[in-house]
Design an enzyme around this catalytic site. Structure first.
Site, short mmCIF file in Angstrom:
data_model
loop_
_atom_site.label_atom_id
_atom_site.label_comp_id
_atom_site.label_asym_id
_atom_site.label_seq_id
_atom_site.Cartn_x
_atom_site.Cartn_y
_atom_site.Cartn_z
N TYR A 156 -11.88 7.44 4.89
CA TYR A 156 -11.11 6.23 4.56
C TYR A 156 -11.51 5.07 5.49
CZ TYR A 156 -7.60 8.66 1.57
OH TYR A 156 -6.95 9.34 0.57
N HIS A 206 -10.75 1.41 -1.86
CA HIS A 206 -10.12 2.66 -1.41
C HIS A 206 -10.93 3.86 -1.89
CE1 HIS A 206 -7.12 5.29 0.15
NE2 HIS A 206 -6.20 4.36 0.26
N HIS A 227 1.24 5.12 -2.23
CA HIS A 227 0.66 6.02 -3.24
C HIS A 227 1.73 7.02 -3.68
CE1 HIS A 227 -3.34 4.52 -2.37
NE2 HIS A 227 -3.23 4.82 -1.11
N ARG A 248 2.42 11.78 8.37
CA ARG A 248 3.82 11.93 7.95
C ARG A 248 4.78 12.22 9.10
NH1 ARG A 248 3.68 14.25 1.83
NH2 ARG A 248 1.75 13.22 1.23
N GLU A 257 1.23 2.54 3.68
CA GLU A 257 0.53 3.73 3.16
C GLU A 257 1.50 4.90 2.99
OE1 GLU A 257 -2.54 4.73 5.92
OE2 GLU A 257 -3.74 5.90 4.53
N ARG A 275 -2.02 8.76 -6.14
CA ARG A 275 -2.46 9.34 -4.87
C ARG A 275 -3.96 9.14 -4.72
NH1 ARG A 275 -2.22 15.73 -3.96
NH2 ARG A 275 -3.00 15.80 -1.82
N HIS A 326 0.83 -1.21 0.00
CA HIS A 326 0.00 0.00 0.00
C HIS A 326 0.86 1.26 0.00
CE1 HIS A 326 -3.73 2.16 1.99
NE2 HIS A 326 -3.31 2.75 0.90
#
Lengths: 338, 338
Positions: A194, A178, A8, A290, A284, A71, A6
């Site tokens: 999500y 998703h 993006h 982040r 992810e 994304r 996973h």
């Protein structure tokens, strides 16, 4: 080998967003034909966008390959119409293909589908075929709510979705369930929409008999399955009250969860209640969260660190980090042998 | 004393549903005035409806008092209009009041609000006041989505909701954030809509500054907080990325979770990541899941059994089973001293 199922392309060069901005701006004038301008991105720009981000994190965290897709929050299927979505999806998928071509041992592609509210999923078949057959992609991201938080499409167990499932089965590719960004202000994208979509999809699968009709259809429910593992007793009990088969029989040959759960207690629970055969390593990254957790000094999304603290047998470790991904995404073998 | 903060009158005598059926039938003819017929339920019928269900389970499971509200799935604020909702809410609340009058040491009331899609929450103030001031209720259930799965109301942090919050603060009563049934086929009520609403509300609270405006406003997020404890790292990380205060400071003086999580690993996780000061014992009985888990031989929703296996200190046990409920629902003290 450690496969992250996973990832993006959240760090794509700015020209991609400039294309999208122009595309959205053009929507304001319905007399204009759909915008589909040129995107000028060099190989060096792609390398630069990855070297300091996904590739750096792969090296630092000790993962090998990322199953990589556009994304997710930018898919925004609710914007414009089906032509908008097709042009945008093709551009995003083409860029993923370039990434996978530049770094064939680091990235394997999964595509965005050109979904659009009210447009049947059969409309996405052509792009899925193109991505799998021509670009070498190994799966797709399927948005159960192309309306972006208004939830106007039928449940995933409805025959409405069957044409795309038939193609997935034929091509032997799975879908990650998703959603994209939310245009409904009640739902924060990564913090509510999500997770809700993950939970919602699983409950729909309980309600239906989708995998009787498609015994080899496979879905990955990301973000650790939303709320499902935390409420595993609730789902087992609901299935029982509804006279559905036990979940292991009913769903777990076809439904898989990733490890995108950003703290150790969550990962521990996931491994405790969900059979290891149904868990695919995922992070992810670079994605929803982040930052660095000040309590551990580690990135929240460095999910390998959590998994590594668990006393897994070598066999289970292999399944979680590699074997399950190879089973769920069988086309990955051919990509990795290149 | 063991206080169960989350019980619904799911076993009410049939005359209540007959009233509701007649009310809904009358909606078909807009020329008719809103139906508000008589509900003929005797005290004995009420006793009978509870003796074999909630009261029996209280005795068997060793709990003392249930904070009791009308059946959540039957609130169905999306049916009819604001008059429909008012008549129905008053009838349901009156019946809860009769339960609490018949069994004052077993049940304490929490009210349903006469919400309706598009109708401002201020419209619910009068019924809240009636229930608290006249019927002795100690809280309310607030539905963040009166549309029943279409999510058309503003987020809970929007000033739209402030009038009802002002009244809650004035009366010193909390709200349990609790949706009702879903008229959107994508959302199974107890398996998706309930859990999604819990998750959604918590994320909204992260996004806003509601508790700066209302430092004493209190919410219980039921069903163990939806997906939140399982994804506690995600929520901590999202708050950090969004430059929000740490969750303990930002929300945990005002937001509480119940223990309606129907398996031991879920309860263990809840107690591991959420401070015990923020957890109220609850079972949702008789509610979403009614069966017996064949793997344990116990009812799925006998949440006390799970909690009892945890090595809690006496002080923590008191908080979870009694002290926190007394703090969050301060009006309970007066009810229990009667």
């Amino acid at each position: 080998m450690i496969i992250d199922c996973h990832g993006h392309y959240t760090t794509a060069p700015k020209a991609l967003q400039a294309y999208r901005d122009a595309q959205i701006a053009a929507l304001k004038d319905p007399a204009q034909p759909p915008y589909d301008g040129k995107i000028d991105i060099s190989d060096d720009q792609i390398r630069e966008s990855l070297e300091g981000a996904q590739l750096k994190l792969q090296r630092e965290r000790g993962t090998d390959v990322t199953i990589f897709s556009p994304r997710a929050s930018a898919m925004a299927h609710h914007i414009g119409d089906v032509r908008t979505s097709l042009n945008w999806s093709r551009r995003c998928n083409d860029l993923i293909h370039r990434v996978c071509t530049l770094y064939p041992s680091n990235f394997v592609g999964v595509c965005q589908l050109p979904q659009s509210p009210g447009v049947p999923p059969s409309n996405s078949i052509e792009e899925l075929e193109r991505c799998v057959n021509e670009l070498g992609f190994i799966g797709c991201n399927l948005n159960p709510d192309p309306s972006g938080g208004h939830w106007t499409a039928p449940p995933l167990i409805d025959k409405y979705w069957y044409p795309i499932y038939e193609k997935m089965v034929e091509l032997d590719v799975p879908a990650m369930v998703h959603v994209s960004s939310s245009c409904n202000p009640v739902f924060h994208a990564t913090g509510a929409h999500y997770i809700n979509a993950d939970t919602t999809a699983f409950m729909q699968f309980i309600q239906g008999d989708l995998f009787k009709d498609f015994p080899t259809l496979r879905f990955i429910i990301p973000h650790g399955g939303g709320a499902v593992p935390f409420h595993w007793g609730r789902y087992r009990g609901l299935a029982q009250d509804m006279k559905r088969p036990v979940l292991e029989e009913h769903l777990l040959k076809n439904v898989f969860f990733d490890t995108c759960v950003y703290h150790l207690p969550g990962i521990e629970l996931l491994l405790k209640v969900i059979p290891v055969d149904n868990i695919l390593f995922g992070s992810e990254m670079v994605g929803a969260v982040r930052g660095i957790d000040p309590r551990t000094g580690q990135y929240y999304d460095d999910t390998k660190k959590y998994v590594d603290t668990l006393p897994l047998s070598e066999g289970d470790r292999y399944k979680l980090f590699e074997g399950n991904a190879r089973r769920v995404y069988p086309r990955i073998a051919k990509r990795l042998s290149k």
